[in-house]
Design an enzyme around this catalytic site. Structure first.
Site, PDB file in Angstrom:
ATOM      1  N   TYR A   1      39.960  43.444  34.247  1.00 29.65           N
ATOM      2  CA  TYR A   1      39.993  43.123  35.675  1.00 29.65           C
ATOM      3  C   TYR A   1      39.904  41.633  35.938  1.00 29.65           C
ATOM      4  O   TYR A   1      39.333  40.891  35.172  1.00 29.65           O
ATOM      5  CB  TYR A   1      38.796  43.786  36.375  1.00 29.65           C
ATOM      6  CG  TYR A   1      39.215  44.820  37.391  1.00 29.65           C
ATOM      7  CD1 TYR A   1      39.163  46.172  37.090  1.00 29.65           C
ATOM      8  CD2 TYR A   1      39.681  44.449  38.659  1.00 29.65           C
ATOM      9  CE1 TYR A   1      39.551  47.124  38.007  1.00 29.65           C
ATOM     10  CE2 TYR A   1      40.070  45.403  39.585  1.00 29.65           C
ATOM     11  CZ  TYR A   1      40.003  46.741  39.253  1.00 29.65           C
ATOM     12  OH  TYR A   1      40.399  47.678  40.164  1.00 29.65           O
TER      13      TYR A   1
ATOM     14  N   ASP B   1      29.479  43.090  36.594  1.00 33.75           N
ATOM     15  CA  ASP B   1      30.259  42.034  35.949  1.00 33.75           C
ATOM     16  C   ASP B   1      29.531  40.697  35.907  1.00 33.75           C
ATOM     17  O   ASP B   1      29.837  39.858  35.062  1.00 33.75           O
ATOM     18  CB  ASP B   1      31.632  41.892  36.623  1.00 33.75           C
ATOM     19  CG  ASP B   1      32.577  43.034  36.217  1.00 33.75           C
ATOM     20  OD1 ASP B   1      32.226  43.800  35.305  1.00 33.75           O
ATOM     21  OD2 ASP B   1      33.652  43.156  36.815  1.00 33.75           O
TER      22      ASP B   1
END
EC number: 1.4.3.-
Lengths: 678, 678
Positions: A398, A314
């Site tokens: 997320y 990420d």
């Protein structure tokens, strides 16, 4: 040149623009450059240290050129470059084309463009039509980082997952589409910006893929409050600081220096790591040159194509800075809040104002220490006040809530809260699989690991440090250990760079030490210990791309000899990476790490086996890494915190029948019967 | 008979007095009875369950006799008895003399008496005189539980450790005497109440003991605030609940029922365990019949006599209830506080009012869950409100802050904060030993383990439950797992009672399940998982008394088939115990534990290798055990918590240059470019 900007401060808006201008000038005017990042190229540490020393000693400051690291494509090509632009001298110092098989991250503009491309594609539309969705249904496209499998993946691509909004409430733009996944998965090539392939997702217990058939309607599962019957019995709880906060923020151009309870440090912010702390000091003693979240990887458990390429970085694939939330007063933090803003670059070489990306506040964290003298009844109790710097990132489904937390006992905690929405996929009715959990009718949430790497660049009382570990072992029975109860600790110095695990059964505790500085009371080297929760390492096998790429995910601790630019444990370019360029490779140099400038990467994580309770949005799963002094001070550093008293804390008494003792807690000595006065 | 008292409520003052009276009536009037505990003898579970069922269904309540468990000595003898007095029928139902080698706990009156005996002893005085302490020096005696070594330890004894107050400030009753330990250690026999032996402590690196010589003065190390230069820059932080707290306390005679955010449970309090929670329910579904801290053991590392007998059971040897602090408003909790009082028995069979032994309050625990829709920019964020029930115990030098914490996501946390003062011993100058840390000149703090046992008596949707564990394993490479990244979970049912470890490398997660109740969405059995931090098990060898006695300290999990009275993992009588009467023995029955009434003991702890920062009072070391639903609900149970908004939270903005977005977070759908409307 901005002489006023601290060498460790992020680029200013004008510096970003100067950086992009310098790069654009390398090319003909019509060249369309797709900027991926224009960010501070930090000075060499050997250049920065004299600056910091001069700064702390009030000496004249040496001049350090400001430099921009620039990563860019020639738009709609695979021509990736990294360049360093000297902003002080206004010239490009280096400009290198990278590749093959080196790719830059996603960016927000590109993701939105890919969504449009996928949904506008005639082939995709034809597949969607086969679903026979109700009129007005809104299909949503989530582009995913493609991942690596070594098969036809030289080009940079996106694997797109399709979902739909609740068809009975299609106008709700915040409908939770993850509750309604579809089995159609277009792949978009970033050079052609076209759909290059449409994958069908397996939806059973094996890897069979089926042609698209009419969709059997499923219920929605919304998280927005207007879709809930909300609780009505929660009373407000306000945090009030009537005299203001105890911290001081000194804004210095693009960075801020924070002073709080003997702590002092500088906060930076960049596209990739988000918050970075520099020059962390306590009571004017140096502790860390730099602290940041270095990397994270989220490999998924589903073995089947295309899910077996799901392994997101990420930070490197997206960016914790550029994905940071604009934090809202009264929502994301409670109390008296100070917000920091940042400026980052956009894909055109311009700037994006990132407002309120860090919130700073104090919190009460319960009792810090207490002792009651049972003879006199006198209790001394001190509450644990903490300073929190929090940033929240959204990476598609997320969320991560990331925080550095400081306390008054010389301790630093790095906290991660994982929340947001599970990555979902369609599953046929009645099917169960051992690599995921059904969280909603027809919806599988596959198991996945979250593996984080926290980078500690220590400077405990100086830059030459070492890494050691303690173990506790039982003593053998002997005349000296007649009851077989004795045990002892043993310290081992880590001599060479490498990866290490933490054996709980040996009570292994890793510590960063400065062996040259001894505690004046007990003669032990000053140290900070690392307390990270043990975790299951990456399950993907050693021969897999997942394993090769996530170079930090196999060890609890990596230690390297410091080299400039080695910041990201998974390597500088993680998107569709092939491995070999991260911390495992650096550690393999087997450099000396004893009493020299070292860097420690601390890994931690969770194997997220989804529960149905994690849907539609998961309650925070909290992970904490603590850094605590060990023989660094000469006593409890929080001993001088004023004791906790009602006149200061102003608590409210709810219980009517409550008998509080009088305020005279100190009993006269003569009434204390348990001492012998000579 | 008190018909109004709930069968699980602690004894009332009058019941305690009735209990002691019934026992006294068994003996001639002149018999001096030394009561150790007069506490609720809980009803048999098979008797309690119909009562609870009737209670929850609004049916007529069955009659259950109230009974007292009474433990007592004939004073100044070794004649220990345990009796059960039926308070409803006003008769003693059983009265058994125990022993040999069964001993009861210390009590406050006895400890004070032992201190006096030791300090008044002529032999001890003669030894103290040899120290040539300055005139006016105050010597302090800390009686310690004697421990077991199987050598001349049939009698119940105290090993006393001597210290002194700062001789230059002898009138300070709260001087930290642990900074000034002496090498003289009298042993007091509890039958004769005389000093039976004076041990000299080894003060070097080996087990040599030396005759007492004049004491070389050492500096003091005080923790009281008047001995510090206190910080002056900490601003107040107040927690305010303008509309009051969200919880409701229903006082029912001696126990209280707490209602908060769908939770409901009954709070009891007893001499040994302190807080006990009964009949814990969420949204009217049963979760636990009983929750309590069952035991703890603190074995020390020093192999030498007499330190090698140091292994305190702070619950069984002392009592978490009777040692509980009277909590102070504005000191021990912050915010709007409700206090619970308790009544316990004294050594004469009378009562002790234990005021404010439990504080109840709400706290904000940061963000509970959040998701931002990156397409619309709309964030939904919910804060995590917690309900805390806290009790603090002082066991001589040490403090434990013990708390049950509930949240809105159906989770229960048991939190232990270890604080207070290290147990210290004198050490010669210049000596270093591998089983302890010098925390002050001439002062050694030996390593020690704190091993806790939390007792879970589950009742998930009913009383027949099972214990299972999940593991996550990598899949072998295959056509089905072509990239070698797949992994799966495997569930194993624990069939027989026994002890189990938790293997982090297999991601072992223990869960309590009700296999008869399936989740309506995914068909999985309803469950709660146990998340306890891994720890190093007891280091003392298997043949040692430490190991034999601390029957829980070798395993992370013990599971047994429920039997009435099996409450304390280390056995009912831990003082100078010999082992064989605790959870290891119960588990060895190899009872069926599948789909029956089971009890789970969860162990956790720390190996405390002292740092100098832990002296003179240690900053809290925090341990948390979480119990979280797994497929128990059908979605995130906190989904219905109202979102976090400024009108409710009333935070203060400190940063002037802060740009907060407008309150319109919801973007019009038409401006959202990333969806395809059919």
């Amino acid at each position: 040149m901005s002489a006023a900007i601290h060498p460790l401060a992020p680029l200013s808006a004008s510096e970003i623009v100067t950086g992009s201008k310098l790069i654009k000038e390398l090319y003909p005017a019509e060249t369309d450059i797709h900027f991926k990042a224009i960010t501070l190229a930090e000075p060499a540490k050997q250049e920065a240290i004299p600056f910091l020393n001069a700064e702390h000693n009030g000496k004249p400051l040496p001049t350090i050129h400001r430099r921009a690291f620039v990563c860019y494509y020639i738009r709609n090509t695979n021509k990736l470059h990294e360049a360093v632009a000297n902003l002080s001298l206004k010239r490009v110092e280096s400009n290198v084309r990278l590749g093959p098989n080196v790719h830059s991250s996603a960016d927000g503009e590109e993701i939105i463009a890919v969504e449009k491309v996928a949904l506008a594609d005639e082939g995709v539309k034809a597949e969607i039509r086969k679903l026979h969705l109700p009129a007005g249904t809104v299909v949503i496209c989530d582009p995913w980082i493609y991942g690596s499998n070594g098969i036809d993946d030289d080009n940079r691509m996106y694997q797109c997952f399709l979902y739909m909004r609740d068809p009975f409430n299609s106008s709700e733009a915040d409908s939770n589409h993850y509750a309604l996944p579809l089995a159609i998965s277009p792949v978009v090539d970033t050079v052609t910006m076209r759909v290059s392939r449409i994958d069908h997702l397996p939806t059973g217990a094996d890897n069979t893929v089926k042609p698209t058939v009419p969709y059997k309607l499923k219920p929605a599962n919304e998280y927005i409050p207007e879709a809930q019957v909300l609780r009505t019995d929660l009373k407000p709880l306000n945090v009030v600081q009537p005299d203001g906060a105890s911290f001081k923020v000194s804004k210095q151009e693009t960075s801020s220096v924070i002073d709080w309870q003997k702590w002092r440090f500088r906060v930076g912010f960049n596209q990739r790591e988000g918050m970075v702390l520099y020059d962390v000091r306590y009571d004017d003693r140096s502790l860390f040159y730099r602290l940041s979240l270095s990397d994270m990887n989220i490999p998924y458990a589903d073995p089947r194509t295309p899910f077996n390429r799901k392994a997101a970085f990420d930070l490197g694939d997206a960016g914790a800075g550029i994905m940071a939330n604009n934090l809202k007063l009264g929502c994301d933090c409670l109390g008296s809040i100070y917000y920091l803003n940042a400026v980052l670059s956009d894909d055109k070489g311009g700037t994006i104002n990132m407002d309120n990306v860090v919130c700073i506040h104090e919190q009460d964290a319960g009792i810090g220490w207490k002792h009651t003298n049972y003879r006199t009844g006198r209790a001394v109790v001190v509450r644990n006040r903490e300073l929190v710097l929090q940033s929240i990132i959204t990476v598609a489904n997320y969320e991560y809530i990331l925080a550095f937390i400081f306390n008054q006992a010389g301790e630093i905690t790095y906290e991660v809260r994982a929340t947001g929405i599970l990555s979902t996929q369609p599953l046929d009715d009645g099917v169960e699989v051992p690599w995921g959990t059904v969280v909603h009718p027809g919806v599988l949430a596959a198991h996945h690991q979250h593996i984080f790497s926290l980078r500690l660049d220590p400077a405990l009382d100086g830059y030459d440090n070492r890494l050691v570990y303690d173990e506790a072992h039982a003593m053998a029975p002997s005349d000296f250990n007649p009851l077989s109860v004795g045990y002892y600790t043993k310290e081992t110095v880590v001599e060479k760079s490498g990866g290490y695990d933490v054996d709980v059964d040996k009570n292994q505790i890793f510590k960063i030490q400065n062996a040259a500085v001894k505690n004046p009371v007990n003669g032990k080297p000053v140290a900070y210990k690392i307390m990270a929760p043990p975790f299951q390492k990456m399950l993907a096998l050693k021969e897999s791309f997942h394993y090769k790429r996530a170079e930090f995910a196999d060890r609890s601790i990596y230690v390297t000899q410091y080299r400039d630019g080695e910041l990201y444990a998974g390597g500088k370019y993680t998107n569709q990476s092939r491995g070999g360029a991260g911390v495992r490779a650096w550690a393999d140099r087997k450099d000396n790490v004893k009493d020299t400038d070292i860097v420690v990467f601390v890994q931690f994580g969770i194997n997220h086996i989804p529960r149905i309770e994690d849907f539609p949005v998961m309650p925070c799963e909290i992970l904490k890494v603590h850094l605590k002094p060990v023989n660094f001070f000469t006593k409890n550093p929080a001993l001088d915190v004023p004791p906790s008293v009602q006149s200061f804390n102003k608590s409210d008494l709810l219980s009517e029948a409550h008998h509080q003792a009088t305020s005279t807690l100190k009993v006269d000595e003569d009434s204390s019967c348990c001492s012998s006065k000579l």
